[in-house]
Write a protein that holds these residues in place. Structure first.
Motif, PDB file in Angstrom:
ATOM      1  N   GLU A 323      36.983  10.647 -43.359  1.00 14.30           N
ATOM      2  CA  GLU A 323      37.923  10.746 -44.476  1.00 14.30           C
ATOM      3  C   GLU A 323      38.753  12.015 -44.297  1.00 14.30           C
ATOM      4  N   ARG A 343      42.038  18.123 -49.005  1.00 13.71           N
ATOM      5  CA  ARG A 343      42.304  16.763 -49.490  1.00 13.71           C
ATOM      6  C   ARG A 343      41.062  16.075 -50.059  1.00 13.71           C
ATOM      7  N   ASN A 344      39.877  16.607 -49.757  1.00 13.26           N
ATOM      8  CA  ASN A 344      38.627  16.054 -50.282  1.00 13.26           C
ATOM      9  C   ASN A 344      37.677  17.218 -50.494  1.00 13.26           C
ATOM     10  N   HIS A 380      38.210  22.113 -53.578  1.00 11.90           N
ATOM     11  CA  HIS A 380      38.514  20.765 -54.079  1.00 11.90           C
ATOM     12  C   HIS A 380      39.922  20.352 -53.645  1.00 11.90           C
ATOM     13  N   ALA A 381      40.201  19.062 -53.788  1.00  8.10           N
ATOM     14  CA  ALA A 381      41.509  18.540 -53.388  1.00  8.10           C
ATOM     15  C   ALA A 381      42.619  19.346 -54.048  1.00  8.10           C
ATOM     16  N   ARG A 400      40.058  16.009 -40.574  1.00  2.46           N
ATOM     17  CA  ARG A 400      39.181  15.013 -41.170  1.00  2.46           C
ATOM     18  C   ARG A 400      37.743  15.478 -41.071  1.00  2.46           C
ATOM     19  N   THR A 403      32.504  10.769 -43.103  1.00  2.00           N
ATOM     20  CA  THR A 403      32.191  10.262 -44.430  1.00  2.00           C
ATOM     21  C   THR A 403      30.676  10.163 -44.559  1.00  2.00           C
TER      22      THR A 403
END
Ligand code: SF4
Length: 419
Positions: A323, A343-344, A380-381, A400, A403
């Motif tokens: 992810e 982003r995540n 955080h995002a 990335r 996940t």
């Protein structure tokens, strides 16, 4: 062998820049109110103009999708807006509605027209028909086998043809579908599909709704309407042998990470193939790379007539191994730190991968600081953070991470195979 143009989706300015960074020859973007995708996949005219100028500076073309099926009121809006769209400097308009084609020919005759796949062009005479109306490129229906694409290309060498090679497929003929309008009052024909074909369906008799009839593909339920995603990566020699001028990646609604991975992978494969056709082999690492992004399992769709078509997905939920973790927004050469937008959710010490055009490099979020340099243990995002990197990374490059508990096609299939 003709070297086709690789077209990547540009749902917004950020995704356009991503496509430029990861090797697209051309990008396509939606125009507010006139494209067959909803607002999230459309760009303001200001952003489109900026994107065009950045793309042209790198020799990359930009096409604007105005491929809605227009009602009378839409034509009035189009009459007003088409000159503004043309003024952004786009290289072509992607159209599907004959009324819009006629209008575009009159109001912006200087702009080439590409016929959208939504027009469902499936034969050589249909291509001649559109060519005679002034369309310079035809994006053929996704439902055509490659053999028929080649026949059309041989019959009409003066017309540019384009096909889709990767991305979501519809169970209806290229999006001509009322499922979403029926279930959600949001019409696919107006670019607002909510994808109810991916939902779970059961068959029941009207007087006994509590006793559904089991039509079961695996232990969970059936996926009668949900197609796998198209992937022709392993068949690029056959794709190029058709003689098409353009090969397109679907996904204006998908993430920048998706655009980066898929564009980069096809760029590498196309370059290798065009460099040495005889020595070319599809690198298994490219296949693995495409499994890192969210997808529903891959199929060759209609490309080979003898193969099964309309395959439903064994997993209605998207599967992926990785992810997005973040995007590079700058580099501090003095501290040797990469500045990234998260982003995540990210924890200090997590392992990431930095996607460069030619390679993928490991990057550790250790130590991790906020953008002012104070140590943090989680982000955080949307947060701006810094992590160590000994060399500069290009702004806009994607990172990335794996996940947790990732689903793959193989792991999702196991229970039913065993059961
Ligand atoms: S509901 Fe499914 S088949 Fe229908 S247009 Fe949307 S994605 Fe395509």
């Amino acid at each position: 062998m003709r070297r086709p143009e690789l077209l990547a989706p540009a749902g917004n300015l950020e995704k356009l820049r991503t496509a430029l960074l990861y090797g697209a020859d051309a990008v396509y973007a939606g125009v507010p109110g006139l494209s067959l995708r909803g607002a999230p996949a459309e760009m303001s005219l200001e952003d489109l103009a900026s994107g065009v100028s950045e793309a042209h500076a790198q020799g990359i073309r930009v096409y604007a999708a105005v491929n809605t099926f227009a009602r009378n009121a839409d034509l009035k809006q189009a009459r007003l807006h088409l000159p503004d769209v043309a003024a952004t400097g786009v290289d072509a308009l992607i159209v599907s509605d004959p009324g819009l084609i006629r209008l575009a020919r009159r109001t912006v005759p200087q702009i080439p027209l590409h016929l959208s796949t939504q027009a469902n062009t499936t034969n050589a005479d249909a291509v001649r028909f559109w060519r005679d109306l002034g369309v310079s490129r035809i994006i053929l229906a996704r439902e055509l086998p490659l053999g028929e694409v080649e026949e059309i290309a041989s019959a009409l060498p003066d017309v540019e043809l384009e096909i889709f090679i990767h991305g979501a497929m519809c169970m209806a003929y290229s999006g001509r579908c009322y499922l979403s309008a029926w279930r959600n009052r949001r019409s696919a024909n107006e670019g607002d599909c909510t994808q109810p074909c991916r939902w779970e369906y059961r068959l029941s008799e009207s007087t006994r709704p509590e006793d559904p009839i089991v039509v079961e593909e695996d232990e969970r339920f059936s996926y009668l309407l949900s197609s796998k995603d198209l992937c022709l990566l392993e068949h690029l020699p056959e794709v190029l042998a058709t003689g098409v001028a353009g090969v397109k990646i679907e996904g204006r609604m998908k993430s920048a990470y998706y655009a980066a991975v898929v564009t980069r992978t096809y760029r590498q494969a196309l370059d290798a193939l065009c460099r040495d056709k005889e020595a070319y082999r599809c690198d298994p690492r490219w296949i693995e790379e495409l499994k890192t992004v969210s997808h529903r399992g891959y199929t060759t769709g209609f490309a080979f007539a003898e193969e099964k078509i309309n395959e439903s997905s064994p997993d209605v939920k998207n599967i992926q191994t990785h992810e997005p973790a973040g995007m590079v927004v700058g580099y501090d050469g003095i501290r040797k730190q990469m500045r990234m937008e998260v982003r995540n959710f990210l924890q200090a010490g997590e392992e990431m991968e930095l996607l460069l055009m030619e390679e993928t490099l490991p990057v550790s979020a250790q130590p991790m600081t906020d953008d002012r340099g104070s140590p943090i243990d989680r982000a955080h995002a949307g947060n701006l953070i810094r992590v160590p990197l000994p060399f500069p990374a290009p702004t806009g490059a994607l990172l990335r991470k794996k996940t947790v508990g990732a689903k793959t096609e193989e792991t999702k299939r196991k229970p039913s195979e065993n059961g």
